[in-house]
Design a protein around this motif. Structure first.
Motif, PDB file in Angstrom:
ATOM      1  N   GLY A 136       0.787  -1.229   0.000  1.00  0.00           N
ATOM      2  CA  GLY A 136       0.000   0.000   0.000  1.00  0.00           C
ATOM      3  C   GLY A 136       0.815   1.272   0.000  1.00  0.00           C
ATOM      4  N   PHE A 141      -5.514  -0.995  -6.116  1.00  0.00           N
ATOM      5  CA  PHE A 141      -6.404  -1.437  -5.053  1.00  0.00           C
ATOM      6  C   PHE A 141      -6.358  -2.953  -4.954  1.00  0.00           C
ATOM      7  N   ASP A 142      -6.039  -3.443  -3.785  1.00  0.00           N
ATOM      8  CA  ASP A 142      -5.982  -4.881  -3.547  1.00  0.00           C
ATOM      9  C   ASP A 142      -7.382  -5.465  -3.388  1.00  0.00           C
ATOM     10  N   SER A 143      -8.159  -4.858  -2.498  1.00  0.00           N
ATOM     11  CA  SER A 143      -9.486  -5.406  -2.203  1.00  0.00           C
ATOM     12  C   SER A 143     -10.353  -4.343  -1.545  1.00  0.00           C
ATOM     13  N   LYS A 144     -11.687  -4.593  -1.608  1.00  0.00           N
ATOM     14  CA  LYS A 144     -12.657  -3.720  -0.948  1.00  0.00           C
ATOM     15  C   LYS A 144     -13.454  -4.568   0.033  1.00  0.00           C
ATOM     16  N   HIS A 145     -13.742  -3.963   1.188  1.00  0.00           N
ATOM     17  CA  HIS A 145     -14.508  -4.661   2.222  1.00  0.00           C
ATOM     18  C   HIS A 145     -15.570  -3.717   2.751  1.00  0.00           C
ATOM     19  N   ALA A 173     -10.556  -6.868   6.446  1.00  0.00           N
ATOM     20  CA  ALA A 173      -9.593  -5.932   5.853  1.00  0.00           C
ATOM     21  C   ALA A 173      -8.385  -5.789   6.766  1.00  0.00           C
ATOM     22  N   LYS A 204      -6.215  -8.868   6.552  1.00  0.00           N
ATOM     23  CA  LYS A 204      -5.452  -8.870   5.295  1.00  0.00           C
ATOM     24  C   LYS A 204      -4.271  -7.912   5.390  1.00  0.00           C
ATOM     25  N   SER A 205      -4.496  -6.757   5.998  1.00  0.00           N
ATOM     26  CA  SER A 205      -3.421  -5.784   6.161  1.00  0.00           C
ATOM     27  C   SER A 205      -2.307  -6.350   7.046  1.00  0.00           C
ATOM     28  N   ALA A 244      -0.751  -7.806   0.824  1.00  0.00           N
ATOM     29  CA  ALA A 244      -1.656  -7.100  -0.076  1.00  0.00           C
ATOM     30  C   ALA A 244      -0.848  -6.457  -1.197  1.00  0.00           C
ATOM     31  N   LYS A 303      -3.554  -0.920  -2.073  1.00  0.00           N
ATOM     32  CA  LYS A 303      -4.347  -0.466  -0.939  1.00  0.00           C
ATOM     33  C   LYS A 303      -5.526  -1.405  -0.656  1.00  0.00           C
ATOM     34  N   ILE A 304      -5.874  -1.497   0.618  1.00  0.00           N
ATOM     35  CA  ILE A 304      -7.044  -2.238   1.068  1.00  0.00           C
ATOM     36  C   ILE A 304      -8.093  -1.200   1.462  1.00  0.00           C
TER      37      ILE A 304
END
Length: 174
Positions: free
Chosen positions: A11, A145-149, A157, A160-161, A166, A169-170
């Protein structure tokens, strides 16, 4: 100038690579094997897989010593950095802990030319932020962007961080 960015696909690291390249520097990034092409696409001149013997030592493939290290991860000993730094090399530690703080003090007390600089203060002026926004608008700085939660899954999230793997960014959506 020769710069190393640890966790270059993460990130913060993915921004550090791009900003260093905008400064016309030679950039080496570390990441896992699955992200090597991504880090190259950000502009890194050299990429080290941190799981290989060469990657674990942080030795530049070109043999160059690093003038600056932007340290975006944890658990890399000062001794690993020190042998790879130029005579006046600096490590900017974005994840400082107690050992980093002790190393910082020791290097200052011994007047070492090689320094560890723990980043513990954030500038209050917004001109740096405005510059980053300008670079994004101009397409010179990209965000991955890695993922959205959803907020209800914020713990996923966070997990994952903390995992440290990642790519970019998460996001937690509110």
């Amino acid at each position: 100038m020769n710069i190393l960015v640890t966790a270059a696909s993460g990130g913060v690291g993915h921004y550090a690579v791009q900003l260093a390249k905008l400064g016309n520097t030679h950039v080496t990034g570390t990441c896992g094997a699955r992200n090597i092409e991504f880090v190259k696409s950000l502009g890194a001149d050299e990429v080290l897989d941190y799981k290989t013997p060469q990657g674990a030592t942080l030795k530049s493939p070109s043999g160059k010593k690093y003038d600056v290290v932007v340290h975006c991860t944890r658990d890399i000993a000062w001794s690993t950095f020190e042998i790879n730094l130029s005579d006046t090399g600096k490590v900017i530690d974005l994840t400082p802990g107690p050992i980093s703080m002790c190393t910082y003090v020791w290097k200052k007390l011994t007047f070492s030319k090689k320094q560890l600089l723990p980043l513990i203060l954030i500038p209050k002026e917004d001109k740096e932020l405005k510059l980053l926004v300008k670079l994004v608008k101009e397409g010179k700085l990209k965000t991955m962007f890695d993922s959205k939660h959803p907020l209800s899954k914020a713990q996923d999230a966070w997990a994952k961080s903390l995992d440290g793997h990642a790519t970019g960014k998460i996001i937690v959506e509110i």
